[in-house]
Design an enzyme around this catalytic site. Structure first.
Site, PDB file in Angstrom:
ATOM      1  N   ASP A 196      11.035   1.494  -5.308  1.00 44.82           N
ATOM      2  CA  ASP A 196      11.399   0.352  -6.146  1.00 44.82           C
ATOM      3  C   ASP A 196      12.164   0.825  -7.374  1.00 44.82           C
ATOM      4  O   ASP A 196      11.604   0.990  -8.461  1.00 44.82           O
ATOM      5  CB  ASP A 196      10.171  -0.483  -6.532  1.00 44.82           C
ATOM      6  CG  ASP A 196       9.723  -1.401  -5.401  1.00 44.82           C
ATOM      7  OD1 ASP A 196      10.347  -1.369  -4.321  1.00 44.82           O
ATOM      8  OD2 ASP A 196       8.742  -2.133  -5.591  1.00 44.82           O
ATOM      9  N   HIS A 312       5.411   4.684  -1.062  1.00 43.18           N
ATOM     10  CA  HIS A 312       5.429   3.500  -1.927  1.00 43.18           C
ATOM     11  C   HIS A 312       4.128   2.706  -1.903  1.00 43.18           C
ATOM     12  O   HIS A 312       3.514   2.469  -2.952  1.00 43.18           O
ATOM     13  CB  HIS A 312       6.599   2.587  -1.567  1.00 43.18           C
ATOM     14  CG  HIS A 312       6.799   1.478  -2.559  1.00 43.18           C
ATOM     15  ND1 HIS A 312       7.088   1.714  -3.891  1.00 43.18           N
ATOM     16  CD2 HIS A 312       6.733   0.125  -2.430  1.00 43.18           C
ATOM     17  CE1 HIS A 312       7.197   0.568  -4.533  1.00 43.18           C
ATOM     18  NE2 HIS A 312       6.987  -0.414  -3.675  1.00 43.18           N
ATOM     19  N   HIS A 322      -1.492  -6.434  -3.458  1.00 39.38           N
ATOM     20  CA  HIS A 322      -1.065  -5.646  -2.291  1.00 39.38           C
ATOM     21  C   HIS A 322      -2.229  -4.998  -1.553  1.00 39.38           C
ATOM     22  O   HIS A 322      -2.088  -3.908  -0.993  1.00 39.38           O
ATOM     23  CB  HIS A 322      -0.045  -4.583  -2.712  1.00 39.38           C
ATOM     24  CG  HIS A 322       1.180  -5.145  -3.368  1.00 39.38           C
ATOM     25  ND1 HIS A 322       2.019  -6.034  -2.728  1.00 39.38           N
ATOM     26  CD2 HIS A 322       1.694  -4.961  -4.620  1.00 39.38           C
ATOM     27  CE1 HIS A 322       3.015  -6.365  -3.548  1.00 39.38           C
ATOM     28  NE2 HIS A 322       2.829  -5.738  -4.698  1.00 39.38           N
ATOM     29  N   HIS A 349       4.237   0.514  -5.995  1.00 41.90           N
ATOM     30  CA  HIS A 349       4.025  -0.821  -5.406  1.00 41.90           C
ATOM     31  C   HIS A 349       3.102  -1.715  -6.238  1.00 41.90           C
ATOM     32  O   HIS A 349       3.477  -2.828  -6.594  1.00 41.90           O
ATOM     33  CB  HIS A 349       3.496  -0.676  -3.990  1.00 41.90           C
ATOM     34  CG  HIS A 349       3.700  -1.890  -3.129  1.00 41.90           C
ATOM     35  ND1 HIS A 349       4.800  -2.707  -3.223  1.00 41.90           N
ATOM     36  CD2 HIS A 349       2.924  -2.423  -2.131  1.00 41.90           C
ATOM     37  CE1 HIS A 349       4.720  -3.677  -2.334  1.00 41.90           C
ATOM     38  NE2 HIS A 349       3.592  -3.538  -1.663  1.00 41.90           N
ATOM     39  N   VAL A 350       1.891  -1.278  -6.524  1.00 41.17           N
ATOM     40  CA  VAL A 350       0.974  -2.046  -7.369  1.00 41.17           C
ATOM     41  C   VAL A 350       1.366  -1.807  -8.819  1.00 41.17           C
ATOM     42  O   VAL A 350       1.435  -0.663  -9.277  1.00 41.17           O
ATOM     43  CB  VAL A 350      -0.491  -1.624  -7.122  1.00 41.17           C
ATOM     44  CG1 VAL A 350      -1.420  -2.358  -8.090  1.00 41.17           C
ATOM     45  CG2 VAL A 350      -0.882  -1.912  -5.686  1.00 41.17           C
ATOM     46  N   HIS A 351       1.579  -2.886  -9.559  1.00 46.74           N
ATOM     47  CA  HIS A 351       2.116  -2.769 -10.909  1.00 46.74           C
ATOM     48  C   HIS A 351       1.005  -2.518 -11.924  1.00 46.74           C
ATOM     49  O   HIS A 351       0.713  -3.333 -12.799  1.00 46.74           O
ATOM     50  CB  HIS A 351       2.920  -4.018 -11.263  1.00 46.74           C
ATOM     51  CG  HIS A 351       4.062  -4.249 -10.330  1.00 46.74           C
ATOM     52  ND1 HIS A 351       4.679  -5.462 -10.192  1.00 46.74           N
ATOM     53  CD2 HIS A 351       4.700  -3.410  -9.466  1.00 46.74           C
ATOM     54  CE1 HIS A 351       5.645  -5.370  -9.298  1.00 46.74           C
ATOM     55  NE2 HIS A 351       5.671  -4.128  -8.838  1.00 46.74           N
TER      56      HIS A 351
END
Length: 458
Positions: A196, A312, A322, A349-351
């Site tokens: 990302d 990711h 997610h 991926h996980v913010h």
């Protein structure tokens, strides 16, 4: 640009104060609460000072269509570097002149170029030029396309210590700017990004602005990246996925005997790093699985005592965001990583940020990998605040804040991992841990039979 002594003192003082606050018992992890807007205004002048030093948001003014833009570098095999740049003028040659003295270029390399069209958008000419062989731990000066401004980079060392900056889900927001400014302030030999990048999401001009945004850092140290879901940009029956990503961010997949830019490996100092693709086939019948198995079988832990993997979608994630998205990949590939005694698995991926103990098959295991989720670089989608409770036994630290990580590998046995919360433009070492390589443990000897059985058999 010289930093005024007073400003430098204030920057150092503010960093020290932030660290002291963390050490004195200020809330961290799930208990951390971002300061209210009124308190955040106190750091406004500090933020503006940083932005004036590193004006990431300003688009570079090209005096000519032939001037290089969006310059970034990446490793391209042993003692070689790939220089990537874009020009609006298609007649510019794919060449890079370089040397160890400013303004004096003793070598020239010629490369390749590509371009692509996406709906109504047409890219510039994207150049990829491999230069080398290069000396280790050396500053090189270079220019792209035969003319234009001079850039410089430093090659990584050939031995420990090695310092790696780590950031995921970067995007192009004010928090991205803050993260990049903090990374600029930390000494690092290379940057790792587990997916990302631009958050272009079909709007191709955002790939251009992202290239401009990161150029001040990415042109000076190698950036090694892998794809995330926001790189897909697939349009069914019309556009295959990852067209923009593959054209712009070519990684050393051919040099590592991979058939796809979506997964590859590289070595630096005493580290073997594997970049896996969460969004291409990974089951036991896939090309990626076969490649991973072969790559792991070739690892020599005497030469590269550290073995790390980036991907990711996280395999161990106690955030509600997610959930379960990495489970099928984990089921297929975790036994391979365990058999090879991988030290760390870093995901995005996980913010939010989360660090796990050594774990395998969902339980604590001293011979498993340390898992870290660091998808908190500054993306436009915001933070993932909700965690599952009770907290799993393997989860050591978790917090929904923007930030970045730093991995300093000190020697063949010990590495120091720190996570730095942006904290409203203030760098804070919020998580801090020493990690011991499995190469120096009894795991390799105890698991040698399983290693041969899983990795060496067809």
């Amino acid at each position: 640009m010289a930093v005024p002594p007073l400003l430098l003192f204030l920057l150092l003082l503010s960093s020290f104060s932030s660290c002291a606050a963390a050490a004195s018992g200020a809330p961290v992890g799930e208990d951390y609460v971002r300061p209210p807007a009124a308190a955040r205004r106190c750091g406004l002048h500090h933020r503006k000072a940083l932005l004036s030093l590193f004006p990431w948001s300003k688009k570079k003014d090209s005096s000519s269509a032939s001037d290089p833009q969006q310059v970034h570098i990446s490793l391209a095999g042993e003692k070689h570097m790939r220089v990537t740049f874009v020009t609006d003028d298609n007649s510019v040659p794919s060449v890079v002149d370089y040397g160890t003295e400013a303004g004096t270029y003793t070598s020239t390399s010629q490369g390749e170029s590509t371009s692509y069209s996406y709906l109504m958008y047409s890219s510039g000419k994207i150049h990829h030029v491999v230069i080398g062989p290069l000396n280790d731990n050396t500053v090189y000066y270079y220019r792209c396309g035969g003319h234009g401004p001079e850039f410089q980079f430093k090659t990584p060392p050939s031995q420990f210590p090695l310092s790696l900056a780590v950031v995921g889900d970067l995007g192009q927001t004010s928090w991205t700017t803050s993260t990049l400014n903090h990374i600029k302030q930390c000494a690092h030999d290379m940057l790792l990004l587990p997916g990302d990048l631009s958050y272009a999401d079909y709007m191709q001009h955002l790939w251009d602005s992202f290239g401009t945004l990161v150029e001040p850092l990415a042109s000076t140290r190698p950036w090694m990246v892998t794809e995330g879901n926001h790189e897909k940009e697939r349009i069914p029956f019309f556009k295959s996925g990852f067209q923009s990503y593959n054209a712009r961010w070519k990684m050393p997949y051919e040099e590592s005997e991979s058939t796809s830019n979506l997964y590859y490996s590289f070595e630096v100092a005493g580290v073997h790093a594997i970049m896996l693709g969460s969004y291409t086939d990974y089951d036991e019948s896939s090309d990626q699985y076969a490649w991973l198995k072969a790559d792991l079988a070739k690892v020599d832990r005497k030469r590269t005592p550290w073995l790390i993997v980036l991907l990711h979608a996280p395999w161990y994630n106690s955030n509600w965001a997610h959930q379960g998205e990495g489970d099928s990949m984990m089921a297929a590939m975790e036994p391979l990583l365990y058999a090879a005694h991988v030290d760390m698995v870093i995901a995005g991926h996980v913010h939010a940020y989360e660090r796990a103990e050594r774990v395998y098959k969902g339980g604590l295991d001293p011979c498993g990998a340390v898992h870290i989720t660091i998808g908190d670089g500054g993306n436009r989608e915001g933070l993932a605040h909700r965690y599952r409770n009770p907290k799993p036994a393997w989860s050591v630290f978790r917090e929904a804040s923007f930030g970045h990580g730093e991995l300093k590998i000190v020697n063949a046995t010990h590495a120091h991992w720190t996570w730095h919360r942006n904290d409203d433009e203030e760098p804070v070492r919020t998580d801090d841990v020493w990690i011991t390589s499995l190469a120096g443990s009894g795991c390799i000897q105890d698991g040698s039979h399983e290693y041969r059985k899983i990795l060496m058999c067809p």
